[in-house]
Design an enzyme around this catalytic site. Structure first.
Site, short mmCIF file in Angstrom:
data_model
loop_
_atom_site.label_atom_id
_atom_site.label_comp_id
_atom_site.label_asym_id
_atom_site.label_seq_id
_atom_site.Cartn_x
_atom_site.Cartn_y
_atom_site.Cartn_z
N ALA A 1 -1.69 12.46 -12.80
CA ALA A 1 -1.31 12.42 -11.39
C ALA A 1 -2.03 11.28 -10.68
O ALA A 1 -3.09 10.84 -11.12
CB ALA A 1 -1.66 13.75 -10.71
N ASP A 2 -1.42 10.83 -9.58
CA ASP A 2 -2.06 9.80 -8.77
C ASP A 2 -1.61 9.98 -7.32
O ASP A 2 -0.48 10.39 -7.06
CB ASP A 2 -1.70 8.39 -9.25
CG ASP A 2 -2.61 7.34 -8.63
OD1 ASP A 2 -3.83 7.44 -8.82
OD2 ASP A 2 -2.09 6.45 -7.95
N THR A 3 -2.52 9.68 -6.40
CA THR A 3 -2.24 9.81 -4.97
C THR A 3 -2.68 8.54 -4.26
O THR A 3 -3.74 8.00 -4.56
CB THR A 3 -3.00 11.02 -4.38
OG1 THR A 3 -2.57 12.22 -5.04
CG2 THR A 3 -2.75 11.15 -2.88
N ALA B 1 2.24 11.27 -7.11
CA ALA B 1 3.13 11.35 -8.27
C ALA B 1 2.46 12.19 -9.34
O ALA B 1 1.23 12.19 -9.49
CB ALA B 1 3.45 9.96 -8.81
#
Length: 197
Positions: free
Chosen positions: A73-75, A110
């Site tokens: 995940a990445d923000t 994501a």
């Protein structure tokens, strides 16, 4: 090592792990380290999805658990055309907070899941509105230490929550993991949630 794990979380973020525990997931944490630089001309949505997928892929190849899907995940925070990751230092953090002060910005998160050749990806966008912030307040917030490792230089679930006057979209996405989209991936890979861990 966690013996009862349905998947691997390729992230060192305690916030993502907490969110997965919140919904009763059984997982093993195995962080990956990769270059998260923004590519020339890369749009925010492209960037956050690329990094999430790269984390999941890297986690798959390095996973201590064979044949277990890997979640990445990445923000990122987006203000106008600018993508805000984690601030490099005090000056950058204060600059980010100044830009976000009294405005509405976007938070993109994501999430990707990989198992061998199979990979799925989802992305969530949330609008977050800040009240006006004073220079002194931003400085005091930096001194708490909280902004240093947070995208956009703030944590909505922490001390930075006092800046937020409105949110449209997924709260968990702003924290770092969009739970609805994550559950879509878990379901696609036949992984249960709401389990007793």
């Amino acid at each position: 090592m966690q013996l009862q794990a349905d998947f691997v979380l390729a992230s060192a973020s305690p916030r993502r792990a907490d969110l997965l525990r919140q919904i009763g997931c059984r997982f093993h944490v195995a962080p990956v380290d990769l270059d998260e630089s923004i590519l020339p001309g890369e749009l925010a949505a492209e960037y956050v999805q690329r990094i999430a997928l790269q984390k999941a892929r890297a986690g798959w190849f390095a996973s201590p658990l064979s044949n277990v899907p890997v979640l990445g995940a990445d923000t990122t925070v987006v203000a106008g055309p600018d993508i805000f990751g984690k601030p490099a230092d005090r000056e950058q953090a204060l600059s980010m907070l100044h830009r976000l002060s009294g405005t509405t910005h976007r938070v993109l998160s994501a999430v990707a899941m990989v198992a061998g050749e199979r990979q799925l990806l989802r992305c969530a966008e949330t609008q977050v509105t800040f009240r006006p912030l004073s220079v002194a307040e931003c400085e005091r917030y930096w001194q708490t230490g909280e902004p240093a490792d947070k995208a956009g230089g703030y944590a909505i679930q922490g001390l930075g929550g006092v800046f937020v006057t409105g949110i449209q979209g997924s709260y968990s996405s702003v924290v770092g993991l969009p739970l609805a989209e994550t559950c879509q991936l878990l379901q696609a890979f036949d992984i249960a949630w709401w389990r007793e861990t």
